[in-house]
Design a protein around this motif. Structure first.
Motif, PDB file in Angstrom:
ATOM      1  N   GLN A 146       4.921   5.641  -4.971  1.00  0.00           N
ATOM      2  CA  GLN A 146       4.406   6.864  -4.523  1.00  0.00           C
ATOM      3  C   GLN A 146       4.728   7.840  -5.611  1.00  0.00           C
ATOM      4  O   GLN A 146       5.646   8.004  -6.637  1.00  0.00           O
ATOM      5  N   VAL A 147       3.421   8.497  -5.934  1.00  0.00           N
ATOM      6  CA  VAL A 147       3.431   9.501  -7.137  1.00  0.00           C
ATOM      7  C   VAL A 147       3.446  10.974  -6.426  1.00  0.00           C
ATOM      8  O   VAL A 147       2.658  11.259  -5.667  1.00  0.00           O
ATOM      9  N   ASN A 148       4.408  11.646  -6.864  1.00  0.00           N
ATOM     10  CA  ASN A 148       4.565  12.986  -6.387  1.00  0.00           C
ATOM     11  C   ASN A 148       4.130  14.051  -7.380  1.00  0.00           C
ATOM     12  O   ASN A 148       4.745  13.879  -8.779  1.00  0.00           O
ATOM     13  N   CYS A 149       3.507  14.843  -6.950  1.00  0.00           N
ATOM     14  CA  CYS A 149       2.587  15.689  -7.956  1.00  0.00           C
ATOM     15  C   CYS A 149       2.990  17.232  -7.883  1.00  0.00           C
ATOM     16  O   CYS A 149       3.628  17.634  -6.704  1.00  0.00           O
ATOM     17  N   LEU A 150       3.008  17.967  -8.828  1.00  0.00           N
ATOM     18  CA  LEU A 150       3.400  19.256  -8.745  1.00  0.00           C
ATOM     19  C   LEU A 150       2.316  20.201  -8.177  1.00  0.00           C
ATOM     20  O   LEU A 150       2.854  21.209  -7.572  1.00  0.00           O
ATOM     21  N   LEU A 155      -7.124  14.061  -3.450  1.00  0.00           N
ATOM     22  CA  LEU A 155      -7.475  12.685  -3.377  1.00  0.00           C
ATOM     23  C   LEU A 155      -7.598  12.125  -2.017  1.00  0.00           C
ATOM     24  O   LEU A 155      -6.957  12.858  -0.894  1.00  0.00           O
ATOM     25  N   THR A 156      -8.399  11.108  -1.765  1.00  0.00           N
ATOM     26  CA  THR A 156      -8.568  10.769  -0.649  1.00  0.00           C
ATOM     27  C   THR A 156      -8.343   8.996  -0.566  1.00  0.00           C
ATOM     28  O   THR A 156      -8.421   8.281  -1.249  1.00  0.00           O
ATOM     29  N   ALA A 157      -7.291   8.845   0.670  1.00  0.00           N
ATOM     30  CA  ALA A 157      -7.065   7.406   0.649  1.00  0.00           C
ATOM     31  C   ALA A 157      -8.198   6.316   1.094  1.00  0.00           C
ATOM     32  O   ALA A 157      -9.207   6.814   1.779  1.00  0.00           O
ATOM     33  N   GLU A 158      -8.020   5.391   0.334  1.00  0.00           N
ATOM     34  CA  GLU A 158      -9.169   4.123   0.680  1.00  0.00           C
ATOM     35  C   GLU A 158     -10.335   4.477   0.170  1.00  0.00           C
ATOM     36  O   GLU A 158     -11.421   3.909   0.427  1.00  0.00           O
ATOM     37  N   GLN A 159     -10.424   5.498  -0.503  1.00  0.00           N
ATOM     38  CA  GLN A 159     -11.572   5.939  -1.156  1.00  0.00           C
ATOM     39  C   GLN A 159     -11.619   6.199  -2.781  1.00  0.00           C
ATOM     40  O   GLN A 159     -12.452   5.640  -3.561  1.00  0.00           O
ATOM     41  N   ASP A 160     -10.800   6.816  -3.145  1.00  0.00           N
ATOM     42  CA  ASP A 160     -10.301   7.461  -4.738  1.00  0.00           C
ATOM     43  C   ASP A 160      -9.578   6.318  -5.306  1.00  0.00           C
ATOM     44  O   ASP A 160      -8.738   5.523  -4.840  1.00  0.00           O
ATOM     45  N   THR A 161      -9.854   5.906  -6.696  1.00  0.00           N
ATOM     46  CA  THR A 161      -9.111   5.258  -7.608  1.00  0.00           C
ATOM     47  C   THR A 161      -8.652   6.118  -8.684  1.00  0.00           C
ATOM     48  O   THR A 161      -9.132   7.039  -9.208  1.00  0.00           O
ATOM     49  N   VAL A 162      -7.392   6.060  -9.229  1.00  0.00           N
ATOM     50  CA  VAL A 162      -6.631   6.911 -10.106  1.00  0.00           C
ATOM     51  C   VAL A 162      -6.189   5.975 -11.247  1.00  0.00           C
ATOM     52  O   VAL A 162      -5.743   4.947 -11.220  1.00  0.00           O
ATOM     53  N   HIS A 183      -5.676   2.432 -10.139  1.00  0.00           N
ATOM     54  CA  HIS A 183      -5.200   2.122  -8.968  1.00  0.00           C
ATOM     55  C   HIS A 183      -5.855   2.698  -8.000  1.00  0.00           C
ATOM     56  O   HIS A 183      -5.994   3.772  -7.757  1.00  0.00           O
ATOM     57  N   LYS A 184      -6.085   1.905  -6.811  1.00  0.00           N
ATOM     58  CA  LYS A 184      -6.512   2.459  -5.621  1.00  0.00           C
ATOM     59  C   LYS A 184      -5.562   3.256  -4.990  1.00  0.00           C
ATOM     60  O   LYS A 184      -4.418   2.920  -4.635  1.00  0.00           O
ATOM     61  N   VAL A 185      -5.927   4.544  -4.182  1.00  0.00           N
ATOM     62  CA  VAL A 185      -5.003   5.312  -3.188  1.00  0.00           C
ATOM     63  C   VAL A 185      -4.972   4.945  -1.958  1.00  0.00           C
ATOM     64  O   VAL A 185      -6.141   4.725  -1.683  1.00  0.00           O
ATOM     65  N   ILE A 186      -4.010   4.231  -1.610  1.00  0.00           N
ATOM     66  CA  ILE A 186      -3.895   3.362  -0.347  1.00  0.00           C
ATOM     67  C   ILE A 186      -3.417   4.383   0.715  1.00  0.00           C
ATOM     68  O   ILE A 186      -3.613   4.255   1.994  1.00  0.00           O
ATOM     69  N   ARG A 187      -2.623   5.591   0.395  1.00  0.00           N
ATOM     70  CA  ARG A 187      -2.065   6.418   1.331  1.00  0.00           C
ATOM     71  C   ARG A 187      -1.911   7.897   0.738  1.00  0.00           C
ATOM     72  O   ARG A 187      -1.445   7.924  -0.238  1.00  0.00           O
ATOM     73  N   VAL A 188      -1.972   8.908   1.624  1.00  0.00           N
ATOM     74  CA  VAL A 188      -1.667  10.207   1.148  1.00  0.00           C
ATOM     75  C   VAL A 188      -0.767  10.871   2.113  1.00  0.00           C
ATOM     76  O   VAL A 188      -1.253  11.258   2.977  1.00  0.00           O
ATOM     77  N   PRO A 189       0.357  10.749   1.692  1.00  0.00           N
ATOM     78  CA  PRO A 189       1.700  11.534   2.581  1.00  0.00           C
ATOM     79  C   PRO A 189       1.443  12.540   2.832  1.00  0.00           C
ATOM     80  O   PRO A 189       1.646  13.316   3.763  1.00  0.00           O
TER      81      PRO A 189
END
Length: 537
Positions: A146-150, A155-162, A183-189
């Protein structure tokens, strides 16, 4: 191995692959290997008994950056548009080359950019952490990292790659895995958190130092403000970096089809026949019976473009207005700064604008060249309806060239702003309905600059209760220049779109008393002829 994706190297079977081109004590070299499709590729290696799978080992994942080759875009001639390119490992250094479809393949040395489609040299837009320090922390999650941003990431899960950079770890392998590939974004909490598929046991989770860490959506870049001048189908080639060499644009991003927009009837009626002066013009147009107008559209817009400012230019907003107002800042009070009148044959009237804007978008010298009217959802223009717009402009007399074939003014009835931001419902090129000529000079008849025309009477309000207008005007010629027989005086009634006048009119001339040698003498004055003329015909 897919023989279409990789050339210069082949594997007939899982364990039957091409040997190295050159082998030395320092290692092996496979020459002229070319990868044609972007993505992540697993590199495997075998040094002996390669017929057996047991002697093959995974060496590394290799990112091959580039666009997807399956893009198929459609846009319209004459309207600036954006190309959103998706792929792997994309960044702001990427560039595009648009070529004629019949001119060759992307990467050919003799390719030339098409003259029909202009591509700005500026870097593309890309969703990213623009601060350079936007990653607050990296933490364990049950399904990954899990990446926590300031700041919000969008971003959109299952669509974007970072792609992530600047995050260090006490585990060098863990640090390499994080930074080596997208890396594919698999979930956006939440709006400031996203999860990527790198998993560790919670008790073995390594420590990460995120100070200076940043992320970028490497699966998409947006090339802005392209413009096509001719319809046709064109091939879009991609380069990883800015380059003047066609060879570097070796990857095919797809094809773009440029369509000719449907045309509706439009005309420009000037009020002043003198060139070079600020005066109202009436823009009159009639939409065609296009079903798209009757569909459940969101916000739409009417764009009024002046493509040849040396022949017809907007006078600009009233004094004290901002130099430009983008569409995102459109307001109703801006309409009052640029538009005098709005009229429609529709019983409901001209649709109430949500706001107006004006820009110098695409102008070579940053001169104001476009007005825009933004309409609310389900409250735009209607099909088979006539409209008139009155605004101030400056018309010039053509000198060394013919009237442009694309119109002195262009009307663009645009599609849904959100769903089809570059879509065109209809387009109307317009020319001046009357010729404008240079103003009086030398001894030619001319009215006085200060009080050439004065409205006479004790009241500023004219009572039309009788259905007739009795207006008295005092005329005065410029000093030493007479108003001679055959001169014409044009009188406009305001607002232009609200008057209904009779087909005939009556004018009488009252002689002015002049003092000559101490005596009062009447100026000779015959009753002039009066005819009714229509601004819009």
């Amino acid at each position: 191995q897919d023989l279409k994706s990789v050339t210069g190297h082949f594997c007939l079977e899982t364990t039957d692959c091409k040997p190295p081109t050159v082998s030395t004590p320092d290692g092996h070299t496979w020459s002229n290997v070319r990868v044609h499709s972007a993505g992540m590729y697993a590199v495997c290696y075998c040094d002996r008994q390669c017929q057996s799978q047991a002697f093959w080992s995974f060496l590394k994942w290799q990112l091959v950056a580039g666009p997807s080759s399956s893009h198929n875009w459609e846009f319209y001639r004459g309207v600036q548009f954006d190309l959103k390119v998706s792929g792997w490992g994309l960044n702001r250094s990427n560039r595009l080359l648009v070529i004629e479809e019949s001119s060759g393949r992307c990467g050919d040395a003799d390719l030339a950019a098409s003259d029909a489609v202009s591509v700005p040299s500026s870097e593309p837009d890309q969703l990213s952490d623009v601060t350079g320090f936007g990653i607050q922390s990296v933490a364990y999650a049950y399904d990954g990292l899990q990446v926590n941003c300031l700041f919000p990431h969008r971003l959109t899960a299952e669509q974007d790659t970072v792609s992530i950079a600047g995050v260090s770890s006490s585990c060098s392998y863990c640090e390499d895995v994080l930074a080596a590939r997208p890396h594919k974004v698999i979930r956006v909490p939440s709006g400031t958190q996203f999860v990527i598929p790198i998993s560790y046991h919670e008790q073995d989770f390594p420590s990460f130092d995120s100070y200076g860490g940043t992320w970028v959506r490497s699966s998409e870049v947006n090339f802005q403000n392209l413009l096509a001048s001719f319809p046709g189908t064109y091939r879009v080639c991609w380069s990883s970096h800015p380059s003047a060499s066609a060879i570097d644009f070796s990857a095919t991003a797809g094809t773009v089809s440029i369509l000719e927009p449907p045309i509706f009837d439009a005309k420009v009626f000037p009020t002043a026949v003198q060139s070079g002066v600020v005066a109202p013009i009436v823009i009159a147009f009639t939409t065609r019976s296009r079903p798209r107008y009757s569909e459940d559209l969101g916000e739409t817009q009417l764009r009024i473009r002046f493509p040849h400012l040396d022949l017809l230019a907007p006078a600009g907003p009233v004094s004290g207005s901002p130099a430009e107002v983008p569409r995102s800042g459109a307001k109703q009070n801006t309409c009052g700064r640029i538009v005098r009148e709005l009229w429609s044959s529709d019983p409901d009237g001209f649709p109430m604008p949500k706001g107006c804007f004006y820009t110098s978008e695409g102008s070579s010298d940053a001169a104001l060249n476009e007005y825009g009217i933004l309409f609310s959802a389900r409250n735009g223009l209607k099909m088979a309806t006539s409209y008139q717009i009155v605004l101030d402009a400056v018309a010039m007399t053509p000198t060394s060239r013919d009237a442009p074939t694309d119109g002195l003014l262009q009307l663009w009835s645009m599609d849904d702003v959100l769903l089809k931001p570059f879509g065109v419902i209809e387009y109307g090129p317009a020319w001046l309905h009357r010729e404008v000529v240079p103003g009086a000079s030398g001894i030619q008849p001319k009215l006085h600059d200060v009080d050439g025309v004065v409205v006479m009477g004790d009241s500023e309000v004219l009572d039309l209760g009788s259905g007739k207008a009795d207006i008295q005007l005092q005329l005065r010629a410029a000093i030493s220049i007479m108003i001679v027989q055959g001169s014409k005086l044009h009188i406009f009634l305001w607002p232009l779109t609200q008057w209904h006048v009779a087909d005939s009119c009556t004018v009488a001339c009252t002689a002015h008393m002049n003092s000559v040698g101490g005596r009062l003498e009447a100026t000779a004055c015959e009753s002039p002829l009066c005819t009714t003329d229509y601004v819009v015909v």
